[in-house]
Every structure is written in structure tokens, then in C-alpha cells.
Design a protein around this motif. Structure first.
Motif, PDB file in Angstrom:
ATOM      1  N   THR A 219      52.650  79.070  65.539  1.00  0.00           N
ATOM      2  CA  THR A 219      52.518  78.479  66.871  1.00  0.00           C
ATOM      3  C   THR A 219      53.536  77.373  67.113  1.00  0.00           C
ATOM      4  O   THR A 219      53.541  76.771  68.182  1.00  0.00           O
ATOM      5  CB  THR A 219      51.106  77.894  67.056  1.00  0.00           C
ATOM      6  OG1 THR A 219      50.859  76.912  66.036  1.00  0.00           O
ATOM      7  CG2 THR A 219      50.050  78.992  66.973  1.00  0.00           C
ATOM      8  N   GLN A 220      54.394  77.090  66.152  1.00  0.00           N
ATOM      9  CA  GLN A 220      55.430  76.082  66.332  1.00  0.00           C
ATOM     10  C   GLN A 220      56.708  76.726  66.867  1.00  0.00           C
ATOM     11  O   GLN A 220      56.775  77.940  67.067  1.00  0.00           O
ATOM     12  CB  GLN A 220      55.704  75.388  65.005  1.00  0.00           C
ATOM     13  CG  GLN A 220      56.168  76.331  63.906  1.00  0.00           C
ATOM     14  CD  GLN A 220      56.350  75.628  62.589  1.00  0.00           C
ATOM     15  OE1 GLN A 220      57.047  74.618  62.513  1.00  0.00           O
ATOM     16  NE2 GLN A 220      55.742  76.148  61.543  1.00  0.00           N
ATOM     17  N   VAL A 221      57.711  75.904  67.129  1.00  0.00           N
ATOM     18  CA  VAL A 221      59.032  76.447  67.472  1.00  0.00           C
ATOM     19  C   VAL A 221      59.616  77.010  66.184  1.00  0.00           C
ATOM     20  O   VAL A 221      59.834  76.288  65.215  1.00  0.00           O
ATOM     21  CB  VAL A 221      59.941  75.359  68.065  1.00  0.00           C
ATOM     22  CG1 VAL A 221      61.322  75.937  68.367  1.00  0.00           C
ATOM     23  CG2 VAL A 221      59.317  74.787  69.337  1.00  0.00           C
ATOM     24  N   LEU A 222      59.867  78.299  66.176  1.00  0.00           N
ATOM     25  CA  LEU A 222      60.258  78.983  64.947  1.00  0.00           C
ATOM     26  C   LEU A 222      61.763  78.976  64.752  1.00  0.00           C
ATOM     27  O   LEU A 222      62.535  78.990  65.716  1.00  0.00           O
ATOM     28  CB  LEU A 222      59.760  80.425  64.980  1.00  0.00           C
ATOM     29  CG  LEU A 222      58.249  80.611  65.115  1.00  0.00           C
ATOM     30  CD1 LEU A 222      57.919  82.066  65.392  1.00  0.00           C
ATOM     31  CD2 LEU A 222      57.539  80.126  63.859  1.00  0.00           C
ATOM     32  N   ARG A 223      62.164  78.998  63.516  1.00  0.00           N
ATOM     33  CA  ARG A 223      63.566  79.168  63.158  1.00  0.00           C
ATOM     34  C   ARG A 223      63.822  80.647  62.872  1.00  0.00           C
ATOM     35  O   ARG A 223      62.932  81.367  62.410  1.00  0.00           O
ATOM     36  CB  ARG A 223      63.892  78.344  61.916  1.00  0.00           C
ATOM     37  CG  ARG A 223      63.715  76.845  62.086  1.00  0.00           C
ATOM     38  CD  ARG A 223      64.871  76.214  62.816  1.00  0.00           C
ATOM     39  NE  ARG A 223      66.096  76.238  62.014  1.00  0.00           N
ATOM     40  CZ  ARG A 223      67.267  75.777  62.441  1.00  0.00           C
ATOM     41  NH1 ARG A 223      67.376  75.271  63.661  1.00  0.00           N
ATOM     42  NH2 ARG A 223      68.331  75.828  61.667  1.00  0.00           N
ATOM     43  N   PRO A 224      65.005  81.153  63.152  1.00  0.00           N
ATOM     44  CA  PRO A 224      65.326  82.538  62.776  1.00  0.00           C
ATOM     45  C   PRO A 224      65.060  82.771  61.292  1.00  0.00           C
ATOM     46  O   PRO A 224      65.354  81.911  60.453  1.00  0.00           O
ATOM     47  CB  PRO A 224      66.814  82.648  63.109  1.00  0.00           C
ATOM     48  CG  PRO A 224      67.037  81.635  64.189  1.00  0.00           C
ATOM     49  CD  PRO A 224      66.135  80.486  63.847  1.00  0.00           C
ATOM     50  N   LEU A 299      56.028  83.827  71.522  1.00  0.00           N
ATOM     51  CA  LEU A 299      56.834  83.249  70.443  1.00  0.00           C
ATOM     52  C   LEU A 299      58.058  82.574  71.051  1.00  0.00           C
ATOM     53  O   LEU A 299      58.646  83.082  72.010  1.00  0.00           O
ATOM     54  CB  LEU A 299      57.310  84.324  69.473  1.00  0.00           C
ATOM     55  CG  LEU A 299      56.293  85.053  68.600  1.00  0.00           C
ATOM     56  CD1 LEU A 299      57.014  86.005  67.656  1.00  0.00           C
ATOM     57  CD2 LEU A 299      55.446  84.070  67.824  1.00  0.00           C
ATOM     58  N   ILE A 300      58.433  81.449  70.473  1.00  0.00           N
ATOM     59  CA  ILE A 300      59.673  80.792  70.877  1.00  0.00           C
ATOM     60  C   ILE A 300      60.475  80.457  69.624  1.00  0.00           C
ATOM     61  O   ILE A 300      59.927  79.932  68.647  1.00  0.00           O
ATOM     62  CB  ILE A 300      59.397  79.537  71.732  1.00  0.00           C
ATOM     63  CG1 ILE A 300      60.709  78.957  72.255  1.00  0.00           C
ATOM     64  CG2 ILE A 300      58.579  78.509  70.979  1.00  0.00           C
ATOM     65  CD1 ILE A 300      60.527  77.893  73.325  1.00  0.00           C
ATOM     66  N   LEU A 301      61.758  80.819  69.639  1.00  0.00           N
ATOM     67  CA  LEU A 301      62.646  80.585  68.494  1.00  0.00           C
ATOM     68  C   LEU A 301      63.826  79.733  68.938  1.00  0.00           C
ATOM     69  O   LEU A 301      64.296  79.839  70.073  1.00  0.00           O
ATOM     70  CB  LEU A 301      63.170  81.898  67.924  1.00  0.00           C
ATOM     71  CG  LEU A 301      62.166  82.796  67.198  1.00  0.00           C
ATOM     72  CD1 LEU A 301      61.510  83.762  68.154  1.00  0.00           C
ATOM     73  CD2 LEU A 301      62.856  83.547  66.071  1.00  0.00           C
ATOM     74  N   SER A 302      64.288  78.903  68.028  1.00  0.00           N
ATOM     75  CA  SER A 302      65.454  78.074  68.326  1.00  0.00           C
ATOM     76  C   SER A 302      66.316  77.916  67.077  1.00  0.00           C
ATOM     77  O   SER A 302      65.805  77.652  65.989  1.00  0.00           O
ATOM     78  CB  SER A 302      65.017  76.690  68.827  1.00  0.00           C
ATOM     79  OG  SER A 302      66.142  75.860  69.038  1.00  0.00           O
ATOM     80  N   ASN A 303      67.632  78.091  67.273  1.00  0.00           N
ATOM     81  CA  ASN A 303      68.569  77.808  66.180  1.00  0.00           C
ATOM     82  C   ASN A 303      69.122  76.393  66.260  1.00  0.00           C
ATOM     83  O   ASN A 303      69.992  76.011  65.468  1.00  0.00           O
ATOM     84  CB  ASN A 303      69.716  78.819  66.186  1.00  0.00           C
ATOM     85  CG  ASN A 303      70.411  78.885  67.546  1.00  0.00           C
ATOM     86  OD1 ASN A 303      70.132  78.078  68.450  1.00  0.00           O
ATOM     87  ND2 ASN A 303      71.318  79.844  67.717  1.00  0.00           N
ATOM     88  N   GLU A 304      68.646  75.622  67.253  1.00  0.00           N
ATOM     89  CA  GLU A 304      68.992  74.206  67.446  1.00  0.00           C
ATOM     90  C   GLU A 304      70.488  73.987  67.659  1.00  0.00           C
ATOM     91  O   GLU A 304      71.023  72.924  67.327  1.00  0.00           O
ATOM     92  CB  GLU A 304      68.477  73.362  66.275  1.00  0.00           C
ATOM     93  CG  GLU A 304      66.969  73.417  66.117  1.00  0.00           C
ATOM     94  CD  GLU A 304      66.439  72.431  65.098  1.00  0.00           C
ATOM     95  OE1 GLU A 304      67.257  71.677  64.507  1.00  0.00           O
ATOM     96  OE2 GLU A 304      65.214  72.409  64.877  1.00  0.00           O
ATOM     97  N   LYS A 305      71.169  74.984  68.263  1.00  0.00           N
ATOM     98  CA  LYS A 305      72.606  74.836  68.515  1.00  0.00           C
ATOM     99  C   LYS A 305      72.908  74.213  69.880  1.00  0.00           C
ATOM    100  O   LYS A 305      74.025  73.740  70.111  1.00  0.00           O
ATOM    101  CB  LYS A 305      73.289  76.195  68.397  1.00  0.00           C
ATOM    102  CG  LYS A 305      73.352  76.709  66.961  1.00  0.00           C
ATOM    103  CD  LYS A 305      74.199  77.962  66.851  1.00  0.00           C
ATOM    104  CE  LYS A 305      74.347  78.400  65.398  1.00  0.00           C
ATOM    105  NZ  LYS A 305      75.202  79.614  65.263  1.00  0.00           N
ATOM    106  N   LEU A 306      71.937  74.235  70.791  1.00  0.00           N
ATOM    107  CA  LEU A 306      72.148  73.625  72.102  1.00  0.00           C
ATOM    108  C   LEU A 306      71.766  72.151  72.059  1.00  0.00           C
ATOM    109  O   LEU A 306      70.940  71.729  71.239  1.00  0.00           O
ATOM    110  CB  LEU A 306      71.317  74.356  73.157  1.00  0.00           C
ATOM    111  CG  LEU A 306      71.634  75.851  73.351  1.00  0.00           C
ATOM    112  CD1 LEU A 306      70.714  76.452  74.396  1.00  0.00           C
ATOM    113  CD2 LEU A 306      73.096  76.042  73.742  1.00  0.00           C
ATOM    114  N   PRO A 307      72.360  71.335  72.970  1.00  0.00           N
ATOM    115  CA  PRO A 307      72.061  69.900  72.959  1.00  0.00           C
ATOM    116  C   PRO A 307      70.579  69.621  73.188  1.00  0.00           C
ATOM    117  O   PRO A 307      69.898  70.355  73.921  1.00  0.00           O
ATOM    118  CB  PRO A 307      72.902  69.353  74.121  1.00  0.00           C
ATOM    119  CG  PRO A 307      73.954  70.378  74.358  1.00  0.00           C
ATOM    120  CD  PRO A 307      73.356  71.694  73.992  1.00  0.00           C
TER     121      PRO A 307
END
Length: 500
Positions: A219-224, A299-307
Motif C-alpha cells: 500500500t506504499q509508493v512502490l519501487r520498480p 498501485l503506484i510506482l515511482s523511480n524518484e527521477k522527477l523533481p
């Protein structure tokens, strides 16, 4: 609800339907009266309590009070209790199970000499009919060797079991919706018993939707590359499940610990795997029909590449007053993004809410806040276009709300006094979900009933009341994780118990 001893084996399945590997063993004893003793104008009545397993311990209750406890020299499958004097009343029994007791039997009510105990009607496996489902009505009487009669409201004739049954119950197939009741007779020329309470059976074009949930880690923001587990729960057992994204079925590894649910495993999610997921199920006898879709899970995923976005609160105080509203604003340098409000507490990080505004900012509101809202908050956003990149998290905003949570309200679901031997249900209504509700009797420090629920209210049932249950009751709710709090007690509700 019947208590079941469940022997479960865990199995893994890939790309195929669930195989049921759970064995359920019924432990609730049976209670019936001997017909000869009831039909004679005698002061003596014999009640038989039959256990599911051999035991040396049996116990009979009348009007919510222990009438007799028996400890035998050798294990037996049943025991007969001889009643003398005034036998009118509501009876239940239980049998020994290991070092404890089973649950109570179903209620058996005796209303006097030459009168038949009231029957009890239930529906299995669910109270609806639909193509491919074999729904049955089970009528249970207080006697063995009787003929059972099922009636649908509006019909002039009974659906009759033509031969007397050895058991104290009969099962009828149900093919039409309606309001049903049942009765029984001891012989063809005899008058039938009083009818049971009415049960309603509905007709559905398709089975109702299941419930789809994510495990806490998902349920968190997932990493690839993260692992994700979905749980899909149906309202009945023995069905085939399907996980879907949009209109596409996902053939992923699956496992189960119970025939009414399945776990879908996504072992390595990628950026494009974000979005809405649903599940549905199919009855084994209806290969062309599916249930409705579950409510979607995202589901929400983020690679944290955007500001990282800019995250602010109004009011800006980290200690808002209970009952007020806090507005949270998340500003991103990208239009048409998907925003997520993230909450962080002792239970970890998890997405609290989603938004898809047309512009570059999302507004989240926390209304009527309480101590349950105390946490650290942040936000992220993801691009809905390939390559589906996501932002770094915003700076954390801390909210700490002091004071107890809102006081619950307790209300009775009956009016007047409750008959001894009946059940009483009190409803405790709060404002915060996923808590533990407690029912307390005036003058007693320990809760007499405890229920944990995902909802913001709960039914607290007092089973098989006796005079000892009369008194004044209050309720409260509490939580120990992730935030620790306890509400004040509700206003009292008075419970009166009468013998007649």
C-alpha cells in the motif's frame, strides 16, 4: 455462526484454478427433544445433546443459565437430560472440546405440554440465487423423525419432504426468490408446528462482487522490482478467481489458505504496472457467468527521477485542533499527473489518497481530524505517459492531534425487555475505522464483548441472555497500532431481561 475447527494446508498454484485443500470440521452440538415425551401430557421431557466428537462433558442451559453439568466416566457422543417440573423455556447445550467447551447449540424453545418446539430456518451457502449456484433452505426442528414443510410467501402449497427424517433437519433446494418459512409435523394427520422466522432469498443476475485488498507492504509508493500481493475474498467457497487490470486477465502466481479467498502474487512490478486492479470470481457450475468486479485497488510506482513536489498545509500549525479541517496542497512541475498523499507512522508508509487534477496541483482535505490522524504526511506524483516516471517524495509535514477521539454512540436494536434465552445486539457507532470496539457492563472493569472491525461501527452481540446479563452497558473503541488511543465511554443503554 457455527464454530469450525479448520485444518488448513497452504498450496501454491500458477496459471490455474484454486484447488480446495481445506478441511472444515463442525463442532457445534445438536440439541433436540424426544417426541414421545413432548406429545404426552407429562411433566417430564427428555432433551438429547449430541456432540460431534466423543466427550465426557455435557452442559445444558435454560433461559441463559446453566441448568445441569455432566461429567461422564467414559467418552460418549451424546447425553440425555431429563427435565421435570415446569419445562417451558429456551434451551441450548454444549459439549466438551479438549480443555474447553464448544459453542452453544442452536436454540430449542419449549412452550408447554403438547406443544412443538419452534423450527429454525437458514439458507446455505448464501441468501441469494443465481445461475450455477445450488442454494438450499435448511429447516431445523426440535424433534427427530418428523416431516418438514417449506412455504414461500404467496404460495398456497407447502414444499414437503414426504418421508420422516432421521435427523432433526431437512434440506430443500430453492429455485425462486421470495420470503420463506418452515414448519414440521409429527404425523400426517397432525397439526404442523408454528412457522419459523422468515428468511428472504433474493435473485441476482450475477453473483455479487468480491472484495480485493492489498497487503500492507504493497500500500506504499512502490519501487520498480517490488513484490505485490493482492487478496481477493468471495462471499462463498469453491469458486474460480480472476485478477484483472482493465479488461485484461492477469495470469500470475497464486496461492490460498481458505476456499473463499486467493492470493495473487506480482513478483516483480515495473513502472508501467501502476494503475487500477480488480478481481472477480466464477461459480464452478456456471462457466459462462462471472461475478461483478470488485472495487478497484490502485498501485503506484515511482523511480524518484522527477523533481520532488512542493507540499504545504493550511493551517500550517503542526498541532491542529480536534474536529477541525486541514487542507494539504501538493504542487508539481507537471500537468496531468497522478498524485498520491502518503502517510507515515509506526505502521510504516502507505498511500492515504489519490487525485488526478487537470492542472499541476492536488488538494487533499483531512476533515474532522482526531488523534487517529496524527502522522507524518508527504506527497508524490507520477507521469501517466511512458516511461511512467515518478517523483521523489516531498518534504514531510508533521501533524499531531491531542486529546481523545470522538465519543461513540451506543444504541439497542430492540425495544422493551429481552426474553431470557434470546440474544441482544447493541450497535456501537464511532467515526474512526479499523479499531477495536468494547462493550462494558456497569461495575465491571473488563469488557464483556470485544470486536475488531475495518468499519467505524460494530454490532456487539450478547448471546443467550439470562437474568445475570441485565444491567447498564456502555461502549468505547480503541487502537494500539499504528496510533494508540482510547475513546471515552458512550452514554449508557439499559438491558432488561424477563422470563416471559
Amino acid at each position: 455462526m457455527s464454530m469450525l475447527v479448520v485444518f488448513l494446508s497452504l498450496w501454491g498454484i500458477s496459471l490455474g484454478p484454486v484447488t480446495e485443500a481445506a478441511t472444515f470440521f463442525e463442532t457445534q452440538p445438536l440439541l433436540w427433544a424426544e417426541s414421545e415425551s413432548l406429545l404426552e401430557p407429562s411433566a417430564e421431557v427428555t432433551l438429547t445433546c449430541q456432540a460431534r466428537l466423543g466427550t465426557v462433558d455435557f452442559q445444558l442451559f435454560k433461559n441463559g443459565v446453566v441448568q445441569e453439568t455432566v461429567h461422564l466416566d467414559a467418552p460418549a457422543i451424546k447425553h440425555q437430560f431429563l427435565l421435570t417440573g415446569d419445562t417451558r423455556g429456551r434451551y441450548r447445550c454444549r459439549s466438551g472440546l479438549s480443555e474447553s467447551w464448544t459453542q452453544l447449540s442452536e436454540l430449542l424453545e419449549l412452550t408447554g405440554p403438547k406443544s412443538l418446539p419452534l423450527p429454525w430456518l437458514s439458507v446455505k451457502p448464501v441468501s441469494w440465487i443465481t445461475p450455477g449456484l445450488n442454494t438450499t433452505a435448511v429447516c431445523r426442528g426440535g424433534l427427530r423423525g418428523v416431516t418438514f414443510l417449506l412455504r414461500r410467501e404467496g404460495d398456497h402449497e407447502f414444499l414437503e419432504m414426504p418421508e420422516a427424517q432421521k435427523d432433526a433437519e431437512a434440506t430443500f433446494p430453492v429455485h425462486r426468490a421470495g420470503n420463506y418459512s418452515c414448519s414440521y409435523q409429527t404425523h400426517v394427520a397432525g397439526a404442523p408446528s408454528e412457522p419459523s422466522d422468515t428468511v428472504t432469498i433474493k435473485e441476482l443476475a450475477a453473483p455479487p462482487p468480491p472484495v480485493l485488498r492489498l497487503d500492507r507492504e504493497s500500500t506504499q509508493v512502490l519501487r520498480p522490482g517490488s513484490k505485490v500481493t493482492f487478496t481477493c475474498v468471495a462471499p462463498l467457497s469453491g469458486v474460480q478467481f480472476q485478477l484483472r487490470r482493465g479488461e485484461k486477465e492477469l495470469l500470475v502466481p497464486r496461492s490460498s489458505t481458505s476456499p473463499d479467498r486467493i492470493f495473487f502474487h506480482l513478483n516483480k512490478v515495473a513502472l508501467g504496472d501502476g494503475g487500477h486492479y480488480t478481481c472477480r470470481y466464477q461459480l464452478h457450475d456456471n462457466q459462462n457467468g462471472w461475478s461483478g468486479d470488485s472495487e478497484p485497488v490502485e498501485l503506484i510506482l515511482s523511480n524518484e527521477k522527477l523533481p520532488a513536489p512542493v507540499f504545504t498545509a493550511e493551517p500550517s500549525s503542526p498541532n491542529p485542533e480536534p474536529g477541525t479541517r486541514v487542507r494539504l496542497r501538493c504542487l508539481a512541475p507537471l500537468e496531468g499527473a497522478r498524485f498520491a498523499l502518503v502517510r507515515e507512522d509506526r505502521g510504516g508508509r502507505r498511500v492515504h489518497r489519490f487525485q488526478s487534477p487537470a492542472g499541476t496541483e492536488a488538494h487533499f482535505e483531512l476533515r474532522n481530524i482526531s488523534v487517529a490522524d496524527s502522522a507524518n504526511y508527504s506527497c508524490v506524483y507520477v507521469d501517466l505517459e511512458p516511461p511512467f516516471s515518478g517523483s521523489a517524495p516531498s518534504a514531510l509535514l508533521e501533524l499531531r492531534v491531542d486529546g481523545p477521539p470522538p465519543r461513540p454512540q451506543l444504541r439497542a436494536t430492540w425495544s422493551g425487555a429481552v426474553l431470557a434465552g434470546r440474544d441482544a445486539v447493541l450497535r456501537c457507532e464511532g467515526t474512526i475505522p479499523d479499531v477495536t470496539f468494547e462493550l462494558l457492563r456497569e461495575g465491571e472493569p473488563m469488557a464483556v464483548k470485544t470486536v475488531h472491525t475495518r468499519e467505524a461501527s460494530a454490532n456487539l452481540a450478547l448471546i443467550f441472555l439470562g437474568p445475570q446479563h441485565a444491567g447498564s452497558y456502555r461502549c468505547r473503541y480503541r487502537s494500539s497500532w499504528p496510533n494508540t488511543f482510547e475513546s471515552e465511554l458512550s452514554d449508557p443503554v439499559e438491558l432488561l431481561v424477563t422470563e416471559s
